[in-house]
Design an enzyme around this catalytic site. Sequence first.
Site, PDB file in Angstrom:
ATOM      1  N   ASN A 141      56.201 -15.168  56.504  1.00 24.91           N
ATOM      2  CA  ASN A 141      54.972 -15.002  55.715  1.00 24.91           C
ATOM      3  C   ASN A 141      55.088 -13.789  54.816  1.00 24.91           C
ATOM      4  O   ASN A 141      55.661 -12.771  55.224  1.00 24.91           O
ATOM      5  CB  ASN A 141      53.755 -14.742  56.624  1.00 24.91           C
ATOM      6  CG  ASN A 141      53.481 -15.891  57.575  1.00 24.91           C
ATOM      7  OD1 ASN A 141      53.663 -17.050  57.244  1.00 24.91           O
ATOM      8  ND2 ASN A 141      53.033 -15.554  58.775  1.00 24.91           N
TER       9      ASN A 141
ATOM     10  N   THR B  91      53.023  -8.754  77.805  1.00 22.31           N
ATOM     11  CA  THR B  91      52.920  -7.482  77.081  1.00 22.31           C
ATOM     12  C   THR B  91      51.496  -6.943  77.205  1.00 22.31           C
ATOM     13  O   THR B  91      50.517  -7.696  77.156  1.00 22.31           O
ATOM     14  CB  THR B  91      53.335  -7.641  75.613  1.00 22.31           C
ATOM     15  OG1 THR B  91      52.504  -8.630  74.991  1.00 22.31           O
ATOM     16  CG2 THR B  91      54.789  -8.078  75.490  1.00 22.31           C
TER      17      THR B  91
ATOM     18  N   ALA C 229      53.549  -6.332  63.960  1.00 28.24           N
ATOM     19  CA  ALA C 229      54.936  -6.708  64.301  1.00 28.24           C
ATOM     20  C   ALA C 229      55.512  -5.908  65.462  1.00 28.24           C
ATOM     21  O   ALA C 229      56.697  -6.056  65.765  1.00 28.24           O
ATOM     22  CB  ALA C 229      55.866  -6.617  63.087  1.00 28.24           C
ATOM     23  N   ALA C 230      54.697  -5.109  66.150  1.00 32.05           N
ATOM     24  CA  ALA C 230      55.226  -4.428  67.343  1.00 32.05           C
ATOM     25  C   ALA C 230      55.647  -5.455  68.390  1.00 32.05           C
ATOM     26  O   ALA C 230      56.681  -5.317  69.043  1.00 32.05           O
ATOM     27  CB  ALA C 230      54.180  -3.479  67.918  1.00 32.05           C
ATOM     28  N   GLY C 231      54.839  -6.518  68.538  1.00 35.98           N
ATOM     29  CA  GLY C 231      55.202  -7.578  69.484  1.00 35.98           C
ATOM     30  C   GLY C 231      56.463  -8.307  69.040  1.00 35.98           C
ATOM     31  O   GLY C 231      57.260  -8.757  69.875  1.00 35.98           O
ATOM     32  N   ASP C 232      56.662  -8.430  67.747  1.00 38.13           N
ATOM     33  CA  ASP C 232      57.873  -9.083  67.235  1.00 38.13           C
ATOM     34  C   ASP C 232      59.094  -8.195  67.468  1.00 38.13           C
ATOM     35  O   ASP C 232      60.177  -8.699  67.819  1.00 38.13           O
ATOM     36  CB  ASP C 232      57.712  -9.398  65.742  1.00 38.13           C
ATOM     37  CG  ASP C 232      56.540 -10.336  65.493  1.00 38.13           C
ATOM     38  OD1 ASP C 232      56.244 -11.178  66.361  1.00 38.13           O
ATOM     39  OD2 ASP C 232      55.899 -10.205  64.425  1.00 38.13           O
TER      40      ASP C 232
ATOM     41  N   ALA D 263      58.368   0.727  66.648  1.00 39.08           N
ATOM     42  CA  ALA D 263      57.917  -0.018  65.460  1.00 39.08           C
ATOM     43  C   ALA D 263      56.478   0.321  65.072  1.00 39.08           C
ATOM     44  O   ALA D 263      56.074   0.107  63.931  1.00 39.08           O
ATOM     45  CB  ALA D 263      58.059  -1.522  65.706  1.00 39.08           C
TER      46      ALA D 263
HETATM   47  O1  RIB Z   1      53.207 -10.495  64.291  1.00 45.76           O
HETATM   48  C1  RIB Z   1      52.899  -9.984  63.028  1.00 45.76           C
HETATM   49  C2  RIB Z   1      52.958 -11.072  62.007  1.00 45.76           C
HETATM   50  O2  RIB Z   1      51.951 -12.010  62.289  1.00 45.76           O
HETATM   51  C3  RIB Z   1      52.711 -10.642  60.591  1.00 45.76           C
HETATM   52  O3  RIB Z   1      53.868 -10.212  59.932  1.00 45.76           O
HETATM   53  C4  RIB Z   1      52.043 -11.861  59.979  1.00 45.76           C
HETATM   54  O4  RIB Z   1      52.807 -12.463  58.990  1.00 45.76           O
HETATM   55  C5  RIB Z   1      51.760 -12.806  61.143  1.00 45.76           C
HETATM   56  O5  RIB Z   1      52.682 -13.818  61.228  1.00 45.76           O
END
Ligand code: RIB
Length: 313
Positions: free
Chosen positions: A18, A229, A258-261, A291
């Site tokens: 995204n 988490t 995006a900390a979870g990512d 992050a």
């Molecule tokens: O996890 C964060 C992400 O969630 C963002 O980057 C946004 O694009 C959504 O997908």
Amino acid sequence: MADDPRSGPEVAVVGSANLDLVVEVETIPVAGETVLGGDLRLIPGGKGANQAAAAARLGRRVAMIGRVGDDDAGRTLRSAMDSAGVDTASLLTTEDAPSGTALIAVGADGDNAIVVSPGANGRLSSADVEGAAGALGAAEVVLLQLEVPLEAVSAAVRCAGGTVVLNPAPAPATMLPPDLLDRVDVIVPNQTELATMAGHAGLSPIGEVDPETAVALARGLPIAAAVVTLGAAGAIVVTPTDATHVPAPAVVPVDTTAAGDAFCGALADALVGGADLVAATKWAVRVGAAATLRHGAQPSLPTRSEVDQLLGA
Ligand code: RIB
């Protein structure tokens, strides 16, 4: 690439990309409220792309399977992943839909609220995923989320050769199919996502749960292991016999997007490196916390050496 196991991906991600439209605000608005914020920023994001970039920035060979639009946003997203070192050969271009977009408000406490318009992500088909069966079969870890159609996620687990890690975000609207869950080795929900899934399974009302309840709910799901988490409180690793709390380093976050990512990408990184689930979670909480100390989704993702620098350790 996938024909040669020595150069094939260590991690394969099937998921979303995204363009994040981000505005910083003092306080995230509630329904019916209008607030003024800072200047608009356009930042590469998407849970799939973020997790792919996170693992790649930690040094892993990563393949991304997904779709972007034939537009400027799509070119920006592809280029951001290329720069992070992600193999984008299986990132397809969709002619009839715009790239995925996320509208993100980030509050002064670093917390956020996100609305996603899936666009091209919603066009990812099972056939698209099966076209990347070589990469998915070769990868030691396959990382999945729920910002692409369920048929694509189901195809990914059918093609996966290694450990399957599912981050059920956003929380699913209904119970996930049993044949999908059967093939998931590790599920990585936050407390809300866990409570939602447990609600669908008839285990509890839908809502957020405390850590003790989380252990019981995670064990009630038909999955071998869960890493739940807990945000600033870290994570709990739940298996049928053990529940291990892994605390997170204390930080003052500027942006939790995006900390979870970052957490999921780091978990995959450590699992590829041979860590057990508790050791992998110890690494993931550090990378996730690091992050939160930089702004934006993909710009916040640290390299291996940046993790200690950011955490001051
Ligand atoms: O996890 C964060 C992400 O969630 C963002 O980057 C946004 O694009 C959504 O997908």
